[in-house]
Scaffold this motif. Structure first.
Motif, PDB file in Angstrom:
ATOM      1  N   ARG A 117       0.845  -1.206   0.000  1.00 17.00           N
ATOM      2  CA  ARG A 117       0.000   0.000   0.000  1.00 17.00           C
ATOM      3  C   ARG A 117       0.873   1.246   0.000  1.00 17.00           C
ATOM      4  O   ARG A 117       0.550   2.249  -0.655  1.00 17.00           O
ATOM      5  N   SER A 118       1.994   1.165   0.760  1.00 15.64           N
ATOM      6  CA  SER A 118       2.891   2.342   0.776  1.00 15.64           C
ATOM      7  C   SER A 118       3.513   2.608  -0.608  1.00 15.64           C
ATOM      8  O   SER A 118       3.891   3.729  -0.948  1.00 15.64           O
ATOM      9  N   SER A 119       3.589   1.566  -1.450  1.00 14.44           N
ATOM     10  CA  SER A 119       4.124   1.716  -2.814  1.00 14.44           C
ATOM     11  C   SER A 119       3.013   1.943  -3.817  1.00 14.44           C
ATOM     12  O   SER A 119       3.259   2.114  -5.032  1.00 14.44           O
ATOM     13  N   GLY A 120       1.749   1.882  -3.337  1.00 16.10           N
ATOM     14  CA  GLY A 120       0.606   2.127  -4.199  1.00 16.10           C
ATOM     15  C   GLY A 120       0.237   0.931  -5.036  1.00 16.10           C
ATOM     16  O   GLY A 120      -0.507   1.066  -6.004  1.00 16.10           O
ATOM     17  N   LEU A 121       0.750  -0.253  -4.638  1.00 16.26           N
ATOM     18  CA  LEU A 121       0.464  -1.440  -5.435  1.00 16.26           C
ATOM     19  C   LEU A 121      -0.803  -2.147  -4.977  1.00 16.26           C
ATOM     20  O   LEU A 121      -1.289  -3.056  -5.663  1.00 16.26           O
ATOM     21  N   VAL A 122      -1.324  -1.828  -3.785  1.00  9.86           N
ATOM     22  CA  VAL A 122      -2.546  -2.461  -3.284  1.00  9.86           C
ATOM     23  C   VAL A 122      -3.553  -1.374  -2.949  1.00  9.86           C
ATOM     24  O   VAL A 122      -3.203  -0.326  -2.367  1.00  9.86           O
ATOM     25  N   SER A 123      -4.784  -1.671  -3.268  1.00 11.92           N
ATOM     26  CA  SER A 123      -5.819  -0.666  -3.020  1.00 11.92           C
ATOM     27  C   SER A 123      -6.172  -0.625  -1.539  1.00 11.92           C
ATOM     28  O   SER A 123      -5.880  -1.568  -0.765  1.00 11.92           O
ATOM     29  N   GLY A 124      -6.812   0.421  -1.153  1.00  9.96           N
ATOM     30  CA  GLY A 124      -7.236   0.565   0.244  1.00  9.96           C
ATOM     31  C   GLY A 124      -8.275  -0.472   0.627  1.00  9.96           C
ATOM     32  O   GLY A 124      -8.349  -0.941   1.772  1.00  9.96           O
ATOM     33  N   GLU A 125      -9.048  -0.911  -0.332  1.00  3.46           N
ATOM     34  CA  GLU A 125     -10.085  -1.897  -0.045  1.00  3.46           C
ATOM     35  C   GLU A 125      -9.459  -3.237   0.300  1.00  3.46           C
ATOM     36  O   GLU A 125      -9.896  -3.924   1.230  1.00  3.46           O
ATOM     37  N   ASN A 126      -8.397  -3.599  -0.445  1.00  4.41           N
ATOM     38  CA  ASN A 126      -7.725  -4.873  -0.151  1.00  4.41           C
ATOM     39  C   ASN A 126      -7.055  -4.836   1.233  1.00  4.41           C
ATOM     40  O   ASN A 126      -7.035  -5.840   1.966  1.00  4.41           O
ATOM     41  N   LEU A 127      -6.517  -3.650   1.558  1.00  5.25           N
ATOM     42  CA  LEU A 127      -5.880  -3.529   2.871  1.00  5.25           C
ATOM     43  C   LEU A 127      -6.910  -3.665   3.992  1.00  5.25           C
ATOM     44  O   LEU A 127      -6.683  -4.345   5.010  1.00  5.25           O
ATOM     45  N   LEU A 128      -8.081  -3.052   3.801  1.00  3.37           N
ATOM     46  CA  LEU A 128      -9.138  -3.137   4.804  1.00  3.37           C
ATOM     47  C   LEU A 128      -9.626  -4.567   4.951  1.00  3.37           C
ATOM     48  O   LEU A 128      -9.871  -5.061   6.062  1.00  3.37           O
ATOM     49  N   THR A 129      -9.745  -5.258   3.816  1.00  3.96           N
ATOM     50  CA  THR A 129     -10.173  -6.655   3.850  1.00  3.96           C
ATOM     51  C   THR A 129      -9.187  -7.508   4.647  1.00  3.96           C
ATOM     52  O   THR A 129      -9.568  -8.373   5.442  1.00  3.96           O
ATOM     53  N   ALA A 130      -7.877  -7.254   4.439  1.00  2.81           N
ATOM     54  CA  ALA A 130      -6.852  -8.013   5.175  1.00  2.81           C
ATOM     55  C   ALA A 130      -6.946  -7.732   6.685  1.00  2.81           C
ATOM     56  O   ALA A 130      -6.790  -8.638   7.524  1.00  2.81           O
ATOM     57  N   GLN A 131      -7.204  -6.473   7.030  1.00  8.51           N
ATOM     58  CA  GLN A 131      -7.333  -6.129   8.446  1.00  8.51           C
ATOM     59  C   GLN A 131      -8.541  -6.820   9.091  1.00  8.51           C
ATOM     60  O   GLN A 131      -8.478  -7.339  10.222  1.00  8.51           O
ATOM     61  N   LEU A 132      -9.661  -6.857   8.360  1.00  7.12           N
ATOM     62  CA  LEU A 132     -10.867  -7.485   8.874  1.00  7.12           C
ATOM     63  C   LEU A 132     -10.683  -9.003   9.039  1.00  7.12           C
ATOM     64  O   LEU A 132     -11.187  -9.611   9.984  1.00  7.12           O
ATOM     65  N   ASN A 133      -9.928  -9.583   8.120  1.00  4.45           N
ATOM     66  CA  ASN A 133      -9.675 -11.016   8.223  1.00  4.45           C
ATOM     67  C   ASN A 133      -8.883 -11.350   9.493  1.00  4.45           C
ATOM     68  O   ASN A 133      -9.137 -12.362  10.163  1.00  4.45           O
ATOM     69  N   VAL A 134      -7.936 -10.493   9.833  1.00  4.65           N
ATOM     70  CA  VAL A 134      -7.167 -10.714  11.061  1.00  4.65           C
ATOM     71  C   VAL A 134      -8.077 -10.614  12.294  1.00  4.65           C
ATOM     72  O   VAL A 134      -8.036 -11.470  13.197  1.00  4.65           O
ATOM     73  N   LYS A 135      -8.922  -9.568  12.346  1.00  6.23           N
ATOM     74  CA  LYS A 135      -9.822  -9.397  13.495  1.00  6.23           C
ATOM     75  C   LYS A 135     -10.822 -10.545  13.612  1.00  6.23           C
ATOM     76  O   LYS A 135     -11.118 -11.040  14.713  1.00  6.23           O
ATOM     77  N   ARG A 136     -11.352 -10.995  12.456  1.00  3.75           N
ATOM     78  CA  ARG A 136     -12.323 -12.078  12.466  1.00  3.75           C
ATOM     79  C   ARG A 136     -11.686 -13.361  13.023  1.00  3.75           C
ATOM     80  O   ARG A 136     -12.291 -14.074  13.840  1.00  3.75           O
ATOM     81  N   THR A 137     -10.494 -13.631  12.588  1.00  2.00           N
ATOM     82  CA  THR A 137      -9.807 -14.843  13.051  1.00  2.00           C
ATOM     83  C   THR A 137      -9.496 -14.762  14.553  1.00  2.00           C
ATOM     84  O   THR A 137      -9.622 -15.760  15.287  1.00  2.00           O
ATOM     85  N   GLU A 138      -9.098 -13.565  15.035  1.00  2.00           N
ATOM     86  CA  GLU A 138      -8.832 -13.394  16.456  1.00  2.00           C
ATOM     87  C   GLU A 138     -10.108 -13.625  17.286  1.00  2.00           C
ATOM     88  O   GLU A 138     -10.065 -14.258  18.367  1.00  2.00           O
ATOM     89  N   ILE A 139     -11.235 -13.117  16.755  1.00  2.00           N
ATOM     90  CA  ILE A 139     -12.510 -13.313  17.469  1.00  2.00           C
ATOM     91  C   ILE A 139     -12.882 -14.785  17.497  1.00  2.00           C
ATOM     92  O   ILE A 139     -13.325 -15.318  18.533  1.00  2.00           O
ATOM     93  N   GLN A 140     -12.683 -15.461  16.391  1.00  2.00           N
ATOM     94  CA  GLN A 140     -12.996 -16.888  16.335  1.00  2.00           C
ATOM     95  C   GLN A 140     -12.123 -17.676  17.320  1.00  2.00           C
ATOM     96  O   GLN A 140     -12.589 -18.620  17.963  1.00  2.00           O
ATOM     97  N   LEU A 141     -10.864 -17.277  17.432  1.00  2.00           N
ATOM     98  CA  LEU A 141      -9.986 -17.931  18.381  1.00  2.00           C
ATOM     99  C   LEU A 141     -10.474 -17.740  19.825  1.00  2.00           C
ATOM    100  O   LEU A 141     -10.502 -18.687  20.620  1.00  2.00           O
ATOM    101  N   ARG A 142     -10.851 -16.502  20.159  1.00  2.00           N
ATOM    102  CA  ARG A 142     -11.348 -16.247  21.524  1.00  2.00           C
ATOM    103  C   ARG A 142     -12.621 -17.048  21.794  1.00  2.00           C
ATOM    104  O   ARG A 142     -12.813 -17.591  22.886  1.00  2.00           O
TER     105      ARG A 142
END
Length: 415
Positions: free
Chosen positions: A166-191
């Motif tokens: 993203r810092s190089s402009g190669l990934v869109s903001g939407e893809n970055l947000l999706t990656a962040q949500l995937n991390v949070k979802r997995t953490e919630i599932q673990l808890r």
């Protein structure tokens, strides 16, 4: 012409007059003696008992009726409603501790015991099933946790790569947000999975604890039934004599009903019964004399039972020789409780002539004549009584029944 009377004739006449006079005097004496016999009656010495007043000791006693009882006696009761299946002993025989006396029907107890054992086996199966289910769920949840941890690692790696791109402009903001949500979802599932594992463990542990408690209850019930089963074989609780036994085979018995009684051999005490009129004179520790067939045994008052029934009170007497070989269970004895002891006083043998304490008429014998007098009597123990006043040491007193001449002032004692 008158002639002189010869001297021998005068002497003969004098002797005749003297003989006549003596004869008249003898007749008068005989008449007086007969009159005296008629006016003053007599009694044969063989028909009266005379005792001498003397110095001695006397105990004031209260008489009671006593029964010899064992010091240690134990009863055996039926453990439940049943019937006598078999009689193996007889009353009166000596038994040893543990000897089998009789058997009660135990079929109902055995059925109840088998039912409880079946419930216990079911409870064991339930506990094993709960533990197995817990292990299976823990394995499943653990596997899910391991997969989620891998997913979380992958999601975090993807998020880290997208942040660099993203810092190089190669990934869109939407893809970055999706990656962040995937991390949070997995953490919630673990808890959630970890919480589910803990909840499953607590729930199953609670169910197992409840099952263990029910198992413990069943084990206690089984132990009680086994005790009841053992008690259907009635045994002697200790060595002694079997004094009573329910001997009729087939007889029905209720729960708690007496079926046998065993008493300790050659170790006795006395249960005494007397009027409650004397209750205030009694106290534990008082000396007691127990008499049976002329043998006197010493004892002490151990317990005064508080209940009064039909105007009588009971007390327990400990004997100085509780193992006296002449004692037998249920033997009747005479009991004298010593309520007062007096020493070095005037005493006389007791008898029907005396009635209790205080002033009363009596006959003192002097020179073969019993003369009516008044004696003041004090303490008495059934053998001797105290003479408070009215006689001196050495006086002889009629102690047998004086009813036949009690209204006379004197009476002669003849041999």
């Amino acid at each position: 012409m008158d002639q002189a009377i010869p001297l021998d004739i005068l002497r003969r006449r004098t002797r005749m007059r003297l003989a006549s006079t003596l004869l008249v005097l003898g007749a008068l004496c005989a008449a007086a003696w007969g009159l005296n016999r008629a006016l003053r009656p007599s009694v044969s010495a063989a028909d009266v008992v005379v005792a001498e007043v003397r110095r001695g000791n006397v105990d004031n006693t209260v008489g009671a009726a006593g029964v010899v009882i064992p010091v240690h006696e134990e009863v055996v009761a039926s453990p439940g409603a049943s019937r006598v299946a078999k009689v193996l002993a007889k009353p009166g025989q000596q038994v040893r501790a543990g000897d089998l006396l009789l058997e009660l029907d135990d079929r109902d107890i055995r059925l109840a015991l088998e039912a409880l054992k079946e419930q216990l086996a079911q409870q064991d199966n339930r506990i094993a099933t709960l533990k197995q289910e817990l292990e299976q769920k823990r394995t499943q949840i653990t596997s899910s946790l391991e997969l989620l941890e891998i997913d979380l690692q992958a999601a975090r790696a993807t998020l880290e790569r997208n942040e660099k791109l993203r810092s190089s402009g190669l990934v869109s903001g939407e893809n970055l947000l999706t990656a962040q949500l995937n991390v949070k979802r997995t953490e919630i599932q673990l808890r959630q999975q970890r919480a589910l594992l803990e909840a499953t463990h607590r729930t199953t542990a609670t169910n197992i604890a409840a099952a263990d408690l029910q198992k413990a209850i069943l084990q206690k019930q089984i132990a009680q039934q086994e005790q009841l089963l053992d008690r259907t074989r009635v045994r002697a609780p200790f060595g002694g004599m079997l004094t009573w036994l329910l001997e009729e085979e087939g007889a029905s018995v209720a729960a708690g009903q007496l079926v046998a009684r065993v008493s300790e051999l050659n170790n006795y005490r006395v249960e005494a019964t007397l009027s409650d009129f004397h209750a205030r004179q009694l106290a534990p520790g008082q000396a007691v004399r127990v008499e049976q067939n002329g043998e006197v045994m010493a004892g002490t008052v151990h317990t005064i039972l508080p209940e009064i029934q039909n105007g009588t009170i009971k007390l327990l007497v400990d004997l100085a020789q509780p193992r006296n070989p002449h004692l037998r269970n249920k033997m009747r004895v005479d009991v004298a409780v010593v309520t007062e002891r007096r020493t070095n006083v005037l005493v006389v043998d007791g008898g029907p002539a005396f009635n209790g304490r205080g002033p009363q008429p009596a006959f003192v014998v002097r020179d073969g004549v019993a003369r009516r007098t008044t004696l003041d009597l004090g303490a008495g123990d059934g053998k001797v009584v105290e003479v408070v006043a009215g006689a001196h040491a050495g006086d002889r007193v009629v102690v047998s029944d004086t009813a036949d001449f009690k209204h006379r002032d004197s009476i002669r004692i003849t041999n």
